[in-house]
Design a protein around this motif. Structure first.
Motif, PDB file in Angstrom:
ATOM      1  N   GLY A 332      50.854  68.080  42.505  1.00 41.00           N
ATOM      2  CA  GLY A 332      50.042  68.562  41.390  1.00 41.00           C
ATOM      3  C   GLY A 332      49.601  67.442  40.472  1.00 41.00           C
ATOM      4  N   GLU A 333      50.494  66.517  40.187  1.00 37.35           N
ATOM      5  CA  GLU A 333      50.147  65.405  39.302  1.00 37.35           C
ATOM      6  C   GLU A 333      49.182  64.432  39.983  1.00 37.35           C
ATOM      7  N   TYR A 334      49.311  64.272  41.296  1.00 31.33           N
ATOM      8  CA  TYR A 334      48.342  63.434  42.004  1.00 31.33           C
ATOM      9  C   TYR A 334      46.942  64.034  41.893  1.00 31.33           C
ATOM     10  N   VAL A 335      46.828  65.344  42.085  1.00 27.84           N
ATOM     11  CA  VAL A 335      45.525  66.012  42.037  1.00 27.84           C
ATOM     12  C   VAL A 335      44.817  65.766  40.710  1.00 27.84           C
ATOM     13  N   VAL A 336      45.539  65.848  39.589  1.00 29.89           N
ATOM     14  CA  VAL A 336      44.896  65.716  38.276  1.00 29.89           C
ATOM     15  C   VAL A 336      44.852  64.277  37.778  1.00 29.89           C
ATOM     16  N   SER A 337      45.434  63.336  38.527  1.00 33.01           N
ATOM     17  CA  SER A 337      45.416  61.935  38.120  1.00 33.01           C
ATOM     18  C   SER A 337      44.019  61.344  38.279  1.00 33.01           C
ATOM     19  N   ASP A 338      43.806  60.169  37.712  1.00 31.98           N
ATOM     20  CA  ASP A 338      42.532  59.478  37.880  1.00 31.98           C
ATOM     21  C   ASP A 338      42.187  59.307  39.354  1.00 31.98           C
ATOM     22  N   GLU A 339      43.182  58.882  40.138  1.00 26.56           N
ATOM     23  CA  GLU A 339      42.918  58.645  41.556  1.00 26.56           C
ATOM     24  C   GLU A 339      42.568  59.940  42.279  1.00 26.56           C
ATOM     25  N   GLY A 340      43.328  61.000  42.010  1.00 23.38           N
ATOM     26  CA  GLY A 340      43.053  62.280  42.647  1.00 23.38           C
ATOM     27  C   GLY A 340      41.705  62.841  42.258  1.00 23.38           C
ATOM     28  N   GLN A 341      41.351  62.739  40.991  1.00 23.86           N
ATOM     29  CA  GLN A 341      40.064  63.241  40.532  1.00 23.86           C
ATOM     30  C   GLN A 341      38.903  62.433  41.124  1.00 23.86           C
ATOM     31  N   ALA A 342      39.089  61.122  41.243  1.00 19.09           N
ATOM     32  CA  ALA A 342      38.055  60.280  41.850  1.00 19.09           C
ATOM     33  C   ALA A 342      37.879  60.610  43.328  1.00 19.09           C
ATOM     34  N   ALA A 343      38.992  60.860  44.019  1.00 23.07           N
ATOM     35  CA  ALA A 343      38.923  61.211  45.437  1.00 23.07           C
ATOM     36  C   ALA A 343      38.167  62.516  45.639  1.00 23.07           C
ATOM     37  N   ALA A 344      38.449  63.506  44.787  1.00 22.80           N
ATOM     38  CA  ALA A 344      37.756  64.788  44.886  1.00 22.80           C
ATOM     39  C   ALA A 344      36.274  64.638  44.560  1.00 22.80           C
ATOM     40  N   SER A 345      35.966  63.848  43.537  1.00 24.58           N
ATOM     41  CA  SER A 345      34.576  63.647  43.146  1.00 24.58           C
ATOM     42  C   SER A 345      33.781  62.979  44.259  1.00 24.58           C
ATOM     43  N   ASP A 346      34.381  61.991  44.908  1.00 23.29           N
ATOM     44  CA  ASP A 346      33.706  61.314  46.013  1.00 23.29           C
ATOM     45  C   ASP A 346      33.460  62.261  47.181  1.00 23.29           C
ATOM     46  N   ALA A 347      34.408  63.152  47.436  1.00 19.84           N
ATOM     47  CA  ALA A 347      34.316  64.041  48.592  1.00 19.84           C
ATOM     48  C   ALA A 347      33.461  65.270  48.328  1.00 19.84           C
ATOM     49  N   ALA A 348      33.519  65.782  47.088  1.00 20.50           N
ATOM     50  CA  ALA A 348      32.892  67.077  46.810  1.00 20.50           C
ATOM     51  C   ALA A 348      31.835  67.038  45.714  1.00 20.50           C
ATOM     52  N   GLY A 349      31.699  65.927  45.007  1.00 21.83           N
ATOM     53  CA  GLY A 349      30.670  65.824  43.980  1.00 21.83           C
ATOM     54  C   GLY A 349      30.969  66.596  42.718  1.00 21.83           C
TER      55      GLY A 349
END
Length: 372
Positions: A332-349
């Motif tokens: 859960g903390e990975y998902v909301v971290s800077d890295e997790g949010q950047a990964a989601a943004s790159d993949a899903a916009g």
């Protein structure tokens, strides 16, 4: 009373203090500000989730990033739809749910059966615009106000050259092609958010309450299962229109929505701006950690795109053992971290969570405990 503070994006403010010691880059920074190695992870086990198909691209990125940093852990996710995810969690068939709609009060109460006396709670995973997408040869953009969008999806506006559409799109050569509405067949959080927008922004036309299931009285329309299903069906049908997570609509035409005196195209920034005007959902029995948000669908804020969803991860406040608690918290903390949010943004916009939302999400996740 819970207070959400919005306005500063993760791209502007540093949230290094929120990064995981066990997850993330090779030189992550823990809550005390010291650097640690991702290889030092101690979480292990398997975490199973079911939920929103709109989260599929982001979830693939989260799983890849988390597993790379945590080789002893495995995250499994089945994108069966938001409703299916919430049902699976409430039945004890999944350890977390992905949902584009937060738990209703009655679902929160029901969650006490499997999640302990405080039940389950919602944590925002990302913010995403819902695209209103159409298939018309040679036309890639249209301007529409809420009443016209509602009239189209109710079947009251049935051809593309209708005066209500033409009057907002001067200079666009609109065909007499019949409009084919394609909606979700399954219980969908995207449907909940889309119909919530229609009910709030065009109540004189959309007289049906917001719901995850498409209104039964609107029979005769096309439907398909999941995000990929409606996009595929609409893409194959000349004159079709649908609604879907913006990351999935590809090259289809898109609608700019009238907000105040302007037409606003969907972007992650415009979606985030709409979320900034949100207020916390209140209700008896909701856990203190709950972060469900009531979105301002009828906003007139310049540059805001109100056809938006906050996609949640839904967790139990209590799990049976500490190993599961540690794994849930780490993921859960990975998902909301800077890295997790950047990964989601790159993949899903999608739009990253604001720094304030990230901070509150971490605090909420850290309240999860093992059954005594």
């Amino acid at each position: 009373m819970k207070v959400f503070r919005f306005g500063r994006t993760a791209a502007v403010l540093s949230v290094a203090a929120l990064s995981l010691a066990a997850c993330g880059s090779d030189n992550a920074t823990d809550a005390a500000g010291t650097e640690t190695s991702a290889s030092a992870s101690t979480v292990s086990g398997t975490l199973s989730g079911v939920g929103a198909s709109s989260q599929a691209a982001a979830m693939d990125a989260w799983i890849a990033g988390f597993n790379a940093a945590n080789p002893g852990a495995s995250i499994q996710y089945s994108p069966d739809g938001s409703g299916a995810g919430r049902e699976a969690l409430l039945a004890g068939g999944a350890q977390f749910a992905g949902s584009d709609a937060y738990l209703k009060d009655e679902e929160t109460a029901a969650s006490q059966e499997v999640c302990g006396p405080d039940g389950a709670f919602n944590v925002p995973a990302y913010i995403s615009p819902i695209a209103i997408a159409f298939n018309l040869e040679g036309i890639k953009e249209l301007n529409l106000d809420a009443a016209t969008i509602a009239g189209i999806f109710r079947g009251e506006i049935s051809t593309w050259n209708d005066a209500a559409i033409a009057g907002q799109n001067e200079g666009v050569k609109l065909p007499a092609t019949p409009i084919t509405v394609v909606h979700r067949a399954d219980d969908s959080g995207t449907t909940t958010n889309f119909t919530d927008y229609l009910a709030a922004a065009a109540p004189e036309v959309w007289t049906t309450e917001a719901d995850g299931e498409w209104p039964a009285e609107l029979d005769g329309q096309e439907n398909a299962q999941g995000t990929s299903g409606v996009v595929s069906a609409a893409s194959a049908t000349e004159g079709a229109i649908t609604y879907a997570d913006a990351s999935a609509v590809g090259s289809m035409g898109k609608v700019s929505v009238k907000v105040g005196d302007e037409y606003v195209a969907y972007t992650s920034e415009a979606a985030a701006k709409a979320v900034e005007a949100s207020t916390p959902v209140t209700g008896e029995g909701r856990p203190d950690a709950d972060m469900a948000m009531d979105l301002a669908r009828d906003t007139t804020e310049s540059g805001a795109y109100p056809v938006v969803l906050v996609s949640y991860h839904i967790y139990c406040t209590t799990y049976q053992d500490q190993e599961t608690v540690d794994l849930v918290k780490a993921f859960g903390e990975y998902v909301v971290s800077d890295e997790g949010q950047a990964a989601a943004s790159d993949a899903a916009g999608n739009a990253p969570l604001s720094a304030n939302l990230q901070e509150q999400a971490v605090q909420a996740l850290r309240s999860i405990k093992a059954a005594s």
